[in-house]
Design an enzyme around this catalytic site. Sequence first.
Site, PDB file in Angstrom:
ATOM      1  N   CYS A   5       0.376   5.534   7.761  1.00 32.18           N
ATOM      2  CA  CYS A   5      -1.045   5.327   8.044  1.00 32.18           C
ATOM      3  C   CYS A   5      -1.264   4.328   9.169  1.00 32.18           C
ATOM      4  O   CYS A   5      -0.574   3.315   9.263  1.00 32.18           O
ATOM      5  CB  CYS A   5      -1.740   4.851   6.775  1.00 32.18           C
ATOM      6  SG  CYS A   5      -3.527   4.639   6.956  1.00 32.18           S
ATOM      7  N   TYR A  59     -27.335  -9.468  20.588  1.00 31.89           N
ATOM      8  CA  TYR A  59     -26.595  -8.537  19.727  1.00 31.89           C
ATOM      9  C   TYR A  59     -26.834  -8.948  18.276  1.00 31.89           C
ATOM     10  O   TYR A  59     -25.907  -9.114  17.493  1.00 31.89           O
ATOM     11  CB  TYR A  59     -25.096  -8.540  20.039  1.00 31.89           C
ATOM     12  CG  TYR A  59     -24.746  -8.447  21.509  1.00 31.89           C
ATOM     13  CD1 TYR A  59     -24.602  -7.209  22.145  1.00 31.89           C
ATOM     14  CD2 TYR A  59     -24.561  -9.601  22.271  1.00 31.89           C
ATOM     15  CE1 TYR A  59     -24.279  -7.130  23.497  1.00 31.89           C
ATOM     16  CE2 TYR A  59     -24.240  -9.525  23.618  1.00 31.89           C
ATOM     17  CZ  TYR A  59     -24.096  -8.293  24.220  1.00 31.89           C
ATOM     18  OH  TYR A  59     -23.776  -8.230  25.550  1.00 31.89           O
ATOM     19  N   CYS A  91     -14.898 -10.522  18.298  1.00 36.55           N
ATOM     20  CA  CYS A  91     -13.898  -9.790  17.516  1.00 36.55           C
ATOM     21  C   CYS A  91     -12.771  -9.279  18.403  1.00 36.55           C
ATOM     22  O   CYS A  91     -11.952  -8.476  17.954  1.00 36.55           O
ATOM     23  CB  CYS A  91     -14.547  -8.631  16.763  1.00 36.55           C
ATOM     24  SG  CYS A  91     -15.381  -7.428  17.814  1.00 36.55           S
ATOM     25  N   CYS A  94       0.840  -1.202   0.000  1.00 39.90           N
ATOM     26  CA  CYS A  94       0.000   0.000   0.000  1.00 39.90           C
ATOM     27  C   CYS A  94       0.874   1.252   0.000  1.00 39.90           C
ATOM     28  O   CYS A  94       1.814   1.357   0.795  1.00 39.90           O
ATOM     29  CB  CYS A  94      -0.923   0.009   1.208  1.00 39.90           C
ATOM     30  SG  CYS A  94      -2.009   1.475   1.255  1.00 39.90           S
ATOM     31  N   GLN A 113     -21.050  -7.415   8.920  1.00 33.26           N
ATOM     32  CA  GLN A 113     -19.624  -7.671   8.878  1.00 33.26           C
ATOM     33  C   GLN A 113     -18.997  -6.972   7.665  1.00 33.26           C
ATOM     34  O   GLN A 113     -19.597  -6.902   6.588  1.00 33.26           O
ATOM     35  CB  GLN A 113     -19.356  -9.166   8.807  1.00 33.26           C
ATOM     36  CG  GLN A 113     -19.728  -9.932  10.064  1.00 33.26           C
ATOM     37  CD  GLN A 113     -18.721  -9.734  11.190  1.00 33.26           C
ATOM     38  OE1 GLN A 113     -17.837  -8.897  11.116  1.00 33.26           O
ATOM     39  NE2 GLN A 113     -18.873 -10.519  12.246  1.00 33.26           N
TER      40      GLN A 113
END
Length: 446
Positions: free
Chosen positions: A99, A316, A404, A93, A287
């Site tokens: 970044c 959830y 997650c 990238c 997602q």
Amino acid sequence: MSDRRGGRGRGRPAGRPGAGPRRPRPPVTLRIDSIAAGGEGVGRLPDGRVCFVHRTAPGDLAEVQLTETRDRWTRGTLLRVLEPSPERREAPCPFYARCGGCTLEHLTYEAQLAAKGRIVGDALTRIGGVPVEAPEVVPSPREFRYRNRVSFALRRTEHGRVEAGFHALGAPDEIVDLDGSCLLFEEAIGRVWDGIRAHWGPDARRLPSGSQLRLTLRASAGGEVSLLVEGGFHPGRPLELIAAVPGLVAVWHRPGEAKAELIAGAPGLPETWGDETVELSGAAFLQVNRAAAELLEAHVLSLVGDVAGRTVVDAYCGVGLHARRLARAGARVTGIELDPDAVAEARRSAPEGAVFVTGYVEAVLPEHLPADLVILNPPRAGIAGEAADALAAHPAERIIYISCNPATLARDIKRLGPGYRMVSLRSFDLFPQTAHVESVVLLVRA
């Protein structure tokens, strides 16, 4: 001449004759052993303290400038790699050097997967008290261009310049201005992002007013893109923006803590997700990696098994994808979700046997326990302590926990106590180039 505050001159601090600016610490050399949960490489100084260094790879011998020191750990910045690890690669990238959107792109993809497995295994063993080997991590079908939803920070400067992109690594007050050539998001988002940047006008006047905004783009499977603008005041000229940018079909605005409102374009973004079709508002959650999420959801359904006649709680639940599928398979399902827009969409096409409730999971869940199966899919903070207490007091036969965040997953398993035992663990790479990892755990009543 003395100043009025103490009679001494201003040239030197009192009591430190000859003191000058503090000299920088000399660089240190260390071998990197592993990757931490935040994406930093981990090594040890000669005195035994752990040192965290971004942009390093396991096996690197690195020269590091220490920037933060504590009794038991330190943090530093990479000056140069003296001996590169075989797990290191040149990051593809163009924005990666500064970044903060990615943290692992300098690792080969195989090394990223191995590092994430170790992060999961370490968290469950160390925090959860569940000794496990590092699980294999199911790779994403797409290593790059996988995000269907992405958020940018926008800042209008005093001199009329507009910066928009991700926050800089280690410097959250700085914004790395980036265009659609960033490799994280789907091609449709890249095209629309370039179009928005080209057509937002001087000082980005077609966007809502305000010195700082948060812009979230979401792409459907068909390539249509919606924009949610958070912050600001006046809505700007969104109709002009939609007319000027091909592929942009809706603009939503949330000026403060209130509900997001549609200010131009289509009220819903049609999305096909496996065997389900939903209409997404600007702020609804799905997602971000559709191809990897399909693999994860297939695994969840394999763990569910035959649910005909069973009671299920989908906590959830978002727009209710799991709840709908299980209701069609004959289960009696209660979906719990705090976002009223997501609940409205879940109810819109809910099959018989699926009921959806708006509220905090910890407040609603106790009313529906015990159950044959509870699916937990919380945000990164994990489940509230009250929810864990309810599941411990009124155990479900099985819990499928979709996480997650390995640290809060481990904490919550420990909270649930000895009433459950873990019988299955599988991790999925929904977030390539970052240290984030998704895991699915099956707990059964002991």
